[in-house]
Design an enzyme around this catalytic site. Structure first.
Site, mmCIF file in Angstrom:
data_model
loop_
_atom_site.group_PDB
_atom_site.id
_atom_site.type_symbol
_atom_site.label_atom_id
_atom_site.label_comp_id
_atom_site.label_asym_id
_atom_site.label_seq_id
_atom_site.Cartn_x
_atom_site.Cartn_y
_atom_site.Cartn_z
ATOM 1 N N ARG A 5 0.811 -1.224 0.000
ATOM 2 C CA ARG A 5 0.000 0.000 0.000
ATOM 3 C C ARG A 5 0.840 1.267 0.000
ATOM 4 N NH1 ARG A 5 -5.158 -1.086 3.780
ATOM 5 N NH2 ARG A 5 -5.918 -2.949 2.761
ATOM 6 N N ASP A 34 -13.470 12.796 11.084
ATOM 7 C CA ASP A 34 -12.609 11.696 10.640
ATOM 8 C C ASP A 34 -11.192 12.233 10.435
ATOM 9 O OD1 ASP A 34 -13.431 8.738 9.389
ATOM 10 O OD2 ASP A 34 -11.501 9.484 8.671
#
Ligand code: SAM
Length: 283
Positions: A32, A141
């Site tokens: 990733r 968030d």
């Protein structure tokens, strides 16, 4: 990625946001983060780690790294039995408790692309008890990318997989392209902001809440990060305010300062009304 590079990167991400990448996920981390090295032209993971620590642009890059390692899976009306218990058992209590101020504050902490925060606003609309109250739902968030999606409020079939036809009709408008947009009356009840749940100082800016939903966020944290977040969330709740976790999460072994509340349809947590009054009890 060498074992040492993995350890350095894992610790750096962990101390920033609490997400702990386990040893057996090293290859996932490598896969990733690799595109980030390519974007920056970093020759290897040691150079990437140095960039994250010392470059003038390190804060932006750390966000990109965390973004590539986090899961944002969410959808409207997730965990319906908990939402039912919230609506039928907790909202009437909150209505009574706040009858004088006629004010209600709910927080979706770790809201991803907004589905949970909008779901709460829709439940309040359905309930009608709070129609002429001062009501606000906050969604926060750590990822600015998902917050931008939350503010856009446009969703496709996957986000709506647990939404009934009735609710779809009542709270969404078709936009074309197989998408729908949350109606303005619901959007007006919700505000979104960037916030790292581990940021104690930043949390002081968050209003005092009547209930916090922090579902499927701390499952990626270790015990120590969970403890810290729970302390912060407790501090942001009014005395007697509720904490709702995801169905696979609990506060066992965390020594967190919450009471367990047995509802008919769920177990939730509550900040004690008075300091020092702790114990498991029914409502
Ligand atoms: C799996 S989603 C859960 C969304 C929603 N609460 C639900 O249950 O459907 C987890 C979210 O937590 C956010 N998150 C992870 N670590 C965080 C932190 N330290 N501070 C704030 N948000 C965080 C992620 O960016 C992600 O959007």
């Amino acid at each position: 990625m060498s074992a040492e590079e993995f350890r350095l990167l894992r610790d750096h991400v962990y101390s920033h946001c609490g997400i702990l990448v386990h040893e057996d996920m090293k290859f996932v981390m490598e896969r990733r983060l690799w595109p980030r090295l390519e974007v920056l032209g970093a020759p290897d993971f040691s150079a990437y780690h140095r960039y994250l620590r010392y470059d003038a642009n390190r804060h932006v890059e750390l966000e990109a790294a965390v973004e590539s390692l986090t899961t944002h899976e969410t959808y409207f009306f997730r965990e319906p039995s908990q939402l039912k218990a919230f609506r039928e058992e907790l909202l009437p209590t909150l209505e009574k408790r706040n009858a004088r101020t006629r004010r209600l504050r709910l927080w979706s902490a770790g809201c991803s692309s907004g589905e949970e925060a909008y779901t709460l606003a829709m439940l309040l609309k359905e309930e009608r008890r709070f129609d002429d109250w001062d009501v606000e739902v906050y969604g926060t968030d750590i990822s600015r990318r998902v917050l931008a999606m939350a503010r856009r409020a446009e969703y496709g079939p996957s986000a709506l997989r647990a939404t009934s036809a009735d609710l779809l009709e009542r709270f969404f408008l078709p936009t074309g392209h197989a998408k729908v947009r949350v109606r303005d009356e619901v959007r007006a009840m919700v505000s979104f902001g960037h916030h790292n749940l581990l940021d104690e100082a930043g949390s002081q800016l968050v209003a005092k809440m009547d209930a916090v939903f922090c579902r499927n966020v701390m499952i990626y944290f270790d015990q120590s990060a969970r403890r810290k977040v729970l302390r912060i969330l407790r501090d942001r709740l009014v005395p007697g305010g509720y904490l709702l976790l995801g169905h696979s999460e609990n506060l066992l072994n965390l020594g967190a300062d919450f009471e367990l509340v047995h509802l008919r349809g769920d177990l939730v947590y509550r900040r004690p009304e008075l300091p020092g009054l702790l114990g498991s009890e029914s409502r």
